[in-house]
Motif scaffolding. Structure first.
Motif, mmCIF file in Angstrom:
data_model
loop_
_atom_site.group_PDB
_atom_site.id
_atom_site.type_symbol
_atom_site.label_atom_id
_atom_site.label_comp_id
_atom_site.label_asym_id
_atom_site.label_seq_id
_atom_site.Cartn_x
_atom_site.Cartn_y
_atom_site.Cartn_z
ATOM 1 N N THR A 103 76.304 10.398 58.718
ATOM 2 C CA THR A 103 76.522 11.092 59.995
ATOM 3 C C THR A 103 76.147 12.561 59.902
ATOM 4 O O THR A 103 75.507 13.098 60.812
ATOM 5 N N ARG A 104 76.525 13.205 58.830
ATOM 6 C CA ARG A 104 76.211 14.627 58.679
ATOM 7 C C ARG A 104 74.704 14.855 58.700
ATOM 8 O O ARG A 104 74.221 15.767 59.369
ATOM 9 N N ALA A 144 69.596 16.531 61.224
ATOM 10 C CA ALA A 144 68.248 16.157 61.666
ATOM 11 C C ALA A 144 68.069 16.416 63.153
ATOM 12 O O ALA A 144 67.033 16.934 63.594
ATOM 13 N N ALA A 145 69.079 16.072 63.944
ATOM 14 C CA ALA A 145 69.001 16.313 65.390
ATOM 15 C C ALA A 145 68.965 17.803 65.681
ATOM 16 O O ALA A 145 68.162 18.273 66.509
ATOM 17 N N ALA A 146 69.823 18.569 65.009
ATOM 18 C CA ALA A 146 69.859 20.018 65.218
ATOM 19 C C ALA A 146 68.541 20.659 64.811
ATOM 20 O O ALA A 146 68.041 21.564 65.492
ATOM 21 N N SER A 147 67.950 20.183 63.725
ATOM 22 C CA SER A 147 66.697 20.757 63.244
ATOM 23 C C SER A 147 65.590 20.635 64.278
ATOM 24 O O SER A 147 64.847 21.588 64.540
ATOM 25 N N VAL A 154 72.966 18.735 70.823
ATOM 26 C CA VAL A 154 72.800 18.226 69.459
ATOM 27 C C VAL A 154 73.544 16.907 69.294
ATOM 28 O O VAL A 154 73.008 15.936 68.732
ATOM 29 N N ALA A 155 74.773 16.850 69.790
ATOM 30 C CA ALA A 155 75.559 15.613 69.686
ATOM 31 C C ALA A 155 74.864 14.464 70.403
ATOM 32 O O ALA A 155 74.789 13.340 69.887
ATOM 33 N N ALA A 156 74.328 14.752 71.587
ATOM 34 C CA ALA A 156 73.633 13.716 72.344
ATOM 35 C C ALA A 156 72.391 13.244 71.604
ATOM 36 O O ALA A 156 72.096 12.037 71.548
ATOM 37 N N LEU A 193 76.077 10.917 68.997
ATOM 38 C CA LEU A 193 77.472 11.042 68.595
ATOM 39 C C LEU A 193 78.260 11.795 69.654
ATOM 40 O O LEU A 193 77.696 12.433 70.536
ATOM 41 N N THR A 194 79.555 11.751 69.547
ATOM 42 C CA THR A 194 80.390 12.561 70.425
ATOM 43 C C THR A 194 80.486 13.969 69.857
ATOM 44 O O THR A 194 80.289 14.197 68.653
ATOM 45 N N LYS A 195 80.799 14.913 70.722
ATOM 46 C CA LYS A 195 80.957 16.288 70.253
ATOM 47 C C LYS A 195 82.135 16.387 69.279
ATOM 48 O O LYS A 195 82.109 17.183 68.334
ATOM 49 N N ARG A 196 83.148 15.571 69.490
ATOM 50 C CA ARG A 196 84.294 15.567 68.579
ATOM 51 C C ARG A 196 83.868 15.182 67.173
ATOM 52 O O ARG A 196 84.323 15.776 66.184
ATOM 53 N N THR A 197 82.985 14.183 67.078
ATOM 54 C CA THR A 197 82.492 13.771 65.766
ATOM 55 C C THR A 197 81.690 14.893 65.118
ATOM 56 O O THR A 197 81.800 15.149 63.917
ATOM 57 N N LEU A 198 80.876 15.584 65.909
ATOM 58 C CA LEU A 198 80.091 16.700 65.374
ATOM 59 C C LEU A 198 81.014 17.767 64.799
ATOM 60 O O LEU A 198 80.792 18.269 63.687
ATOM 61 N N TYR A 199 82.067 18.099 65.538
ATOM 62 C CA TYR A 199 82.980 19.141 65.066
ATOM 63 C C TYR A 199 83.829 18.678 63.888
ATOM 64 O O TYR A 199 84.416 19.507 63.195
#
Length: 227
Positions: free
Chosen positions: A29-30, A35-38, A54-56, A60-66
């Motif tokens: 997941t990390r 990769a998405a953020a890049s 980035v989450a979209a 993933l959900t934003k909660r998972t990202l955080y």
């Protein structure tokens, strides 16, 4: 139709964009987030991309990202950190694979970058662009990562030049770095990669002039043999 665990990845390696097929399980997941953020940060800039975007992109959900990154600042830092070693390795590969003497190998870095700059998705140096966006935040972790990356490139050149018997290896390494980063800025401004090729010729001349006399004769002999 391919497996859902396989994808064709467009990798944004700092200033270089190259495309290759790569099959990998999408279980980390990390890494998916990075990769998405890049892709988004390189394409649209860090200020133009939200955490929601980035989450979209990562699915993933934003909660998972955080859960994996405490803040957007941490994510920006991870984006640059992920590019550090791949970029250095790419430079070193271009250098090592080029035939000829030291001046040829130094120029090859610029020539390969100019070829990358002709890719329609090329948008300059991610480290420099990020530092510009964070110019009013000198303590930001991404700034420190970017500065460390540039210093690693400088040190690699210095060690290489020292091994070739160049008396002022650090001075030459910094001159090459200035040519490189200056060409990033000018090519991005004019959208003309030939400026990077011109910088490469200047780097070649500086390197050739700095070689000890015995190495200059060797390089000249090799050049004559190829002509």
């Amino acid at each position: 139709m391919g497996s859902p665990y396989e994808s064709r990845v467009v990798e944004y390696i700092h200033w270089t964009v190259y495309i290759r097929g790569m099959a990998r399980p999408a279980t980390d997941t990390r890494e998916r987030i990075i990769a998405a953020a890049s892709k988004l940060f390189y394409s649209d800039g860090i200020r133009g991309v939200s955490v929601d975007a980035v989450a979209a992109r990562a699915g993933l959900t934003k909660r998972t990202l955080y859960y994996h990154f405490r803040s957007k600042d941490d994510l920006v830092a991870a984006y640059l950190a992920a590019r550090d070693q791949p970029n250095l390795a790419l430079f070193q590969r271009w250098f090592a694979e080029t035939e000829g003497g030291l001046p040829d190998k130094v120029e090859a870095i610029f020539r390969n970058l100019a070829r990358s700059a002709r890719h329609p998705k090329w948008k300059g140096c991610g480290f420099l662009r990020t530092s510009a966006e964070l110019a009013n935040m000198p303590g930001h972790p991404a700034i420190r990562i970017g500065a460390a990356h540039k210093k690693k490139f400088e040190n690699w050149l210095r060690v290489t030049f020292d091994a070739e018997g160049i008396g002022e290896g650090l001075l030459l390494a910094r001159q090459i770095l200035l040519l490189l980063d200056g060409s990033f800025a000018v090519v991005l401004l004019h959208r003309d990669p030939s400026y990077m090729e011109t910088a490469g010729k200047a780097a070649r001349s500086l390197t050739a002039a700095a070689l000890p006399a015995r190495r200059k004769r060797s390089v000249a002999g090799a050049a004559s043999a190829r002509s």
